[in-house]
Design a protein around this motif. Structure first.
Motif, PDB file in Angstrom:
ATOM      1  N   CYS A  34       0.821  -1.218   0.000  1.00 35.15           N
ATOM      2  CA  CYS A  34       0.000   0.000   0.000  1.00 35.15           C
ATOM      3  C   CYS A  34       0.851   1.263   0.000  1.00 35.15           C
ATOM      4  CB  CYS A  34      -0.931  -0.012   1.207  1.00 35.15           C
ATOM      5  SG  CYS A  34      -2.162  -1.325   1.174  1.00 35.15           S
ATOM      6  N   THR A  35       1.909   1.294   0.805  1.00 35.75           N
ATOM      7  CA  THR A  35       2.738   2.488   0.868  1.00 35.75           C
ATOM      8  C   THR A  35       3.528   2.709  -0.416  1.00 35.75           C
ATOM      9  OG1 THR A  35       4.436   1.158   1.983  1.00 35.75           O
ATOM     10  CG2 THR A  35       2.958   2.463   3.363  1.00 35.75           C
ATOM     11  N   THR A  36       3.777   1.640  -1.170  1.00 37.45           N
ATOM     12  CA  THR A  36       4.429   1.807  -2.468  1.00 37.45           C
ATOM     13  C   THR A  36       3.467   2.397  -3.489  1.00 37.45           C
ATOM     14  OG1 THR A  36       5.863  -0.080  -2.008  1.00 37.45           O
ATOM     15  CG2 THR A  36       5.691   0.632  -4.303  1.00 37.45           C
ATOM     16  N   LEU A  37       2.234   1.928  -3.496  1.00 39.33           N
ATOM     17  CA  LEU A  37       1.247   2.418  -4.456  1.00 39.33           C
ATOM     18  C   LEU A  37       0.693   3.782  -4.063  1.00 39.33           C
ATOM     19  CD1 LEU A  37      -0.716  -0.882  -5.134  1.00 39.33           C
ATOM     20  CD2 LEU A  37       1.005   0.197  -6.588  1.00 39.33           C
TER      21      LEU A  37
ATOM     22  N   ILE B  85       5.897   2.021  12.878  1.00 36.82           N
ATOM     23  CA  ILE B  85       5.403   0.881  12.109  1.00 36.82           C
ATOM     24  C   ILE B  85       6.177   0.745  10.811  1.00 36.82           C
ATOM     25  CG2 ILE B  85       3.388  -0.098  10.944  1.00 36.82           C
ATOM     26  CD1 ILE B  85       3.236  -0.195  13.966  1.00 36.82           C
ATOM     27  N   MET B  86       6.443   1.864  10.146  1.00 38.33           N
ATOM     28  CA  MET B  86       7.167   1.796   8.877  1.00 38.33           C
ATOM     29  C   MET B  86       8.604   1.336   9.076  1.00 38.33           C
ATOM     30  SD  MET B  86       4.952   2.267   6.684  1.00 38.33           S
ATOM     31  CE  MET B  86       6.127   2.039   5.367  1.00 38.33           C
ATOM     32  N   SER B  87       9.172   1.611  10.238  1.00 47.19           N
ATOM     33  CA  SER B  87      10.521   1.097  10.506  1.00 47.19           C
ATOM     34  C   SER B  87      10.510  -0.423  10.598  1.00 47.19           C
ATOM     35  CB  SER B  87      11.061   1.710  11.794  1.00 47.19           C
ATOM     36  OG  SER B  87      10.280   1.306  12.910  1.00 47.19           O
TER      37      SER B  87
ATOM     38  N   HIS C 194      11.614  -5.722   7.973  1.00 48.60           N
ATOM     39  CA  HIS C 194      11.204  -7.047   7.499  1.00 48.60           C
ATOM     40  C   HIS C 194      11.265  -7.177   5.978  1.00 48.60           C
ATOM     41  CE1 HIS C 194       8.710  -8.066  11.377  1.00 48.60           C
ATOM     42  NE2 HIS C 194       9.974  -7.767  11.618  1.00 48.60           N
ATOM     43  N   TYR C 195      10.978  -6.082   5.280  1.00 45.10           N
ATOM     44  CA  TYR C 195      10.843  -6.162   3.819  1.00 45.10           C
ATOM     45  C   TYR C 195      11.698  -5.093   3.139  1.00 45.10           C
ATOM     46  CZ  TYR C 195       6.788  -8.969   5.095  1.00 45.10           C
ATOM     47  OH  TYR C 195       5.970  -9.917   5.640  1.00 45.10           O
ATOM     48  N   ALA C 196      12.929  -4.944   3.604  1.00 45.08           N
ATOM     49  CA  ALA C 196      13.807  -3.924   3.035  1.00 45.08           C
ATOM     50  C   ALA C 196      14.125  -4.224   1.573  1.00 45.08           C
ATOM     51  CB  ALA C 196      15.095  -3.815   3.852  1.00 45.08           C
ATOM     52  N   ASP C 197      14.478  -5.472   1.263  1.00 43.89           N
ATOM     53  CA  ASP C 197      14.823  -5.829  -0.117  1.00 43.89           C
ATOM     54  C   ASP C 197      13.613  -5.688  -1.039  1.00 43.89           C
ATOM     55  OD1 ASP C 197      17.341  -6.425   0.844  1.00 43.89           O
ATOM     56  OD2 ASP C 197      16.918  -8.578   1.064  1.00 43.89           O
ATOM     57  N   GLN C 198      12.460  -6.148  -0.578  1.00 44.80           N
ATOM     58  CA  GLN C 198      11.267  -6.055  -1.419  1.00 44.80           C
ATOM     59  C   GLN C 198      10.873  -4.606  -1.669  1.00 44.80           C
ATOM     60  OE1 GLN C 198      11.744  -8.108   1.065  1.00 44.80           O
ATOM     61  NE2 GLN C 198      10.687 -10.076   0.809  1.00 44.80           N
ATOM     62  N   LEU C 199      11.013  -3.749  -0.651  1.00 41.41           N
ATOM     63  CA  LEU C 199      10.652  -2.347  -0.831  1.00 41.41           C
ATOM     64  C   LEU C 199      11.538  -1.667  -1.859  1.00 41.41           C
ATOM     65  CD1 LEU C 199       9.856  -1.137   2.802  1.00 41.41           C
ATOM     66  CD2 LEU C 199       8.295  -1.189   0.867  1.00 41.41           C
TER      67      LEU C 199
END
Length: 602
Positions: free
Chosen positions: A365-368, A377-379, A384-389
């Motif tokens: 959601c934050t990407t779109l 929360i965003m930290s 958890h999903y640094a590579d995916q982000l």
């Protein structure tokens, strides 16, 4: 001359006599023998039946002797607590005693069947129904349910009238939550005709209504209607007195058991409608349910997390990304603050997994729809999903695969409404030859179509942040691949459209209410080929920052305060020996002193 019998109608006695069977000769000896023979056959059949009943009872008693004594004692006390409506004892035995005995005796096998333990509880059908609910929940959670288990768990629905029971709200929620879980589990199993034997195919052909979408929705809507829960919640919002609310509740809703069942049925309807692919109806179902911090659903953490998860998924299906972000963040903040109180709960593992899925959905959601969000929360999301982000923000085909993986791992397992045609063998063969698209795959395709529509928007957005004005031809040189100026202008318009969405405002009451907002933190205008950029920065919310750091400082202080004081070690040698040794040792230098002071000391 006319026939005198032409208009004659026979009497009733004459008609009966013409239809009568000729009477046979009466033989008293043969009739007595026949009567005696029938009596002997009936007595023999009755004796055989009594013998079978006695054998069954003997087998049941032998099987009951195999049940551990602590289990039998637990069931007797559990039944007694339910008869007396002893709510604290019921809660303790349900949340603690049942799980401890399961781990001790039935971690790899089933609990005794309800018919077996029936003598222990005086054949109380209400208690046996509650026991079967726990029995089948254990089968679904720890074992592999058979088709008989799936059918019998559906048929375990009782009560023609109000039941005088008072059960813990945790148990009531678990009942309905397990009801929906078994429905989704059965629907997924039924949707695949492969790997099913002839017996299972015949059973599915004969039982088309078992665990059907219509029957499940009928059960939930019946509980909502009987409890009058919507009318009660609406009256409470209007500020009516408890007496007026009680009058609206009716025979069922006036009892806490049915009021709570009706309330939890609304949340289960939200979940079912999301699984069936109707997000609008799912949010309409929650029209009268309060989702604020002090709502009734917050008393049960599993219910709280499940509600917000499915509300967020419904918002995602409608493309309302800011509302989905707010929903996920609010419940994740609650879970983090209450985490220390739920680590020993038997549902802690499932709640944690659902929260992990919400972190993945937040990354989507934050990407779109980038915008201001909670930093704490965003930290965690970035952790958890640094590579995916990073892949999502770069865009391209690799980002599409990442979107797909995150969606499949974190979204609900959507269900097909219509099962395969088991009742028609020819239609079933056609179904196997050309199966319909899976429901989850269908929702994935719809989601990816939205992602593809805004592909490249993030790159354009990152470039515009670096300039206050830039020519479109210069943007062409920065873009990847062979891109023309006209295509850049089209992407800018896509960015403008993607930055506008529909979101819930401050004054809206229902979940479907909303207004058009701009999610982007920059705005731009196009004058010919020149793009003028104006960044709209939002002021930092110091109150939230201060509260988070104050809470962190309080936790650190409590940790230090609860820690034991360090233990000082006693010297191994005597004081005199230490003093003597110190005289022989060279004098150690102390703290640094100015040279002038050292000269004066000498």
């Amino acid at each position: 001359m006319a026939d005198p019998t032409a208009f004659y109608e026979p009497t009733e006695d004459e008609l009966l006599s013409s239809l009568a069977v000729p009477v046979q000769s009466y033989n008293p000896e043969s009739d007595a023998d026949e009567y005696r023979r029938l009596q002997e056959l009936e007595q023999h059949a009755y004796a055989q039946q009594q013998l079978m009943v006695a054998e069954q009872e003997q087998e049941q008693l032998q099987a009951l002797e195999q049940v551990p004594e602590d289990v039998k004692r637990f069931l007797v006390l559990f039944h007694q607590a339910i008869l007396e409506n002893d709510l604290p004892t019921i809660t303790n035995m349900y949340e603690s005693g049942w799980n401890k005995l399961t781990q001790a005796h039935y971690s790899q096998n089933e609990w005794p069947e309800a018919e077996l333990i029936s003598p222990l509880v005086g054949n109380d059908q209400v208690f046996l129904t509650l026991y079967r609910e726990l029995y089948f929940r254990h089968v679904y959670a720890k074992l592999q349910p058979t088709i008989d288990d799936r059918f019998q768990s559906y048929e375990n629905i009782y009560s023609d009238g109000p039941v005088p029971l008072d059960l813990p709200i945790q148990w009531l929620w678990d009942m309905l939550d397990e009801f929906v879980y078994q429905f989704s589990n059965f629907s997924t199993w039924r949707a695949n005709p492969k790997n099913k034997n002839e017996e299972e195919l015949e059973a599915l052909a004969e039982a088309q209504n078992i665990w059907s979408s219509y029957s499940v929705l009928n059960v939930l809507y019946s509980l909502v209607q009987k409890s009058q829960i919507n009318e009660q919640l609406r009256a409470e919002k209007q500020g009516k007195t408890p007496e007026e609310v009680q009058e609206l509740a009716g025979e069922y809703g006036s009892k806490p058991l049915y009021r709570n069942l009706g309330y939890f049925s609304l949340i289960c309807l939200l979940r079912v409608h999301v699984l069936l692919g109707d997000p609008t109806l799912a949010l309409q179902t929650m029209e009268n349910v309060d989702l604020s911090g002090g709502a009734f659903l917050t008393r049960i953490t599993a219910c709280h997390v499940t509600t917000y998860y499915h509300v967020g998924c419904a918002y995602m299906a409608l493309g309302r990304w800011p509302d989905a972000i707010k929903t996920f963040i609010s419940v994740l903040i609650f879970f983090i603050r209450m985490k220390q109180y739920h680590t020993r709960s038997y549902q802690y593992g499932s709640i944690t997994k659902q929260c992990e899925r919400m972190y993945a959905l937040l990354a989507i959601c934050t990407t779109l729809s980038p915008g201001p969000s909670d930093e704490s929360i965003m930290s965690i999301v970035k952790e958890h999903y640094a590579d995916q982000l990073s892949v999502l923000q770069r865009g391209g085909d690799e980002a599409l695969e990442t979107f797909k993986d995150l969606f499949l791992s974190a979204s609900p397992k959507y269900l097909n409404v219509n099962p395969p045609p088991y009742e028609d063998p020819s239609a079933l063969e056609s179904y196997l030859a050309n199966p319909p698209i899976d429901a989850t795959q269908r929702h994935l395709d719809l989601f990816l179509s939205d992602v593809v529509a805004v592909r490249g928007v993030s790159n354009i957005r990152n470039l515009l942040k670096l300039y206050t004005s830039i020519d479109a031809s210069k943007l062409v040189t920065f873009s990847e691949g062979e891109t023309e100026e006209e295509e850049i202008l089209q992407q800018l318009m896509v960015l403008k459209a993607a930055s506008r969405t529909y979101a819930k405002g401050q004054q809206q009451d229902t979940l479907l209410d909303g207004e058009r907002i701009v999610t982007n933190n920059l705005d731009f205008t196009i004058d010919g080929s020149m793009v003028h950029v104006e960044e709209t920065t939002s002021h930092r919310r110091y109150a939230g920052f201060f509260i988070r750091n104050a809470e962190h400082a309080q936790r650190v202080f409590n940790t230090i305060k609860s820690s034991p004081l360090p233990i000082q070690r006693k010297p191994t040698t005597s004081v005199t020996q230490t003093t003597t040794d110190n005289k022989n040792e060279p004098k150690k230098s102390g703290a640094w002193q100015p040279k002038r002071a050292r000269v004066a000391a000498q």
